[in-house]
Scaffold this motif. Structure first.
Motif: not given
Length: 142
Positions: A36, A39-40, A42-43, A49, A52-53, A56-57
């Motif tokens: 997680r 994600y933080e 990247a934000a 979004t 990030r997908l 990261v994901t």
């Protein structure tokens, strides 16, 4: 299932329906393992979004995709129940697969040698596929 064109589609649909929950559990376990903090970070950097997908994901899920690909390919090679229950290889052999052929030759016609050879070919194909995916995955991570 009277059409040669729709018989294989119905077998594939049943296979997807049967394997989707298992694959989804593996996929969800992979999603739970994504850090997680990435994600933080990247934000904080202002990533959307979609970014990030994409950055990261999906890279974090690459091992899960390799596992799912390998399992799906092995299931595809070893499909029997769907074909046997829905079409029994028909109409006109349009949905015949190696497993149903081995079954028909070995248990219905009594040609055990040919059925055993087909089983060995199936085992070799499964082993080759697994080793190939393993080597490709090792090359990617190394």
């Amino acid at each position: 299932m009277a059409s040669e064109h729709s018989s294989l589609l119905s077998v594939m649909g049943m296979g997807v329906w049967r394997g989707a929950p298992y694959d989804m559990m593996i996929f969800l376990a992979g999603l739970a393992g994504v850090d997680r903090a990435l994600y933080e970070a990247a934000a904080v950097d202002g990533a959307s979004t979609w970014r990030r997908l994409r950055h990261v994901t999906l890279p974090a899920l690459r091992p899960v995709f390799w596992i799912l690909f390998t399992l799906a390919a092995i299931r595809g090679l070893r499909v029997f129940v769907e074909v046997y229950v829905l079409t029994n290889g028909g109409p006109d052999g349009s949905s015949e697969v190696l497993m149903t052929l081995v079954y028909k030759l070995g248990l219905q016609r009594g040609e055990l040698g040919v059925a055993a050879a087909g089983s060995i070919v199936l085992f070799a194909a499964t082993l080759l596929l697994t080793v190939l995916v393993r080597l490709l995955r090792g090359r990617e991570t190394g």
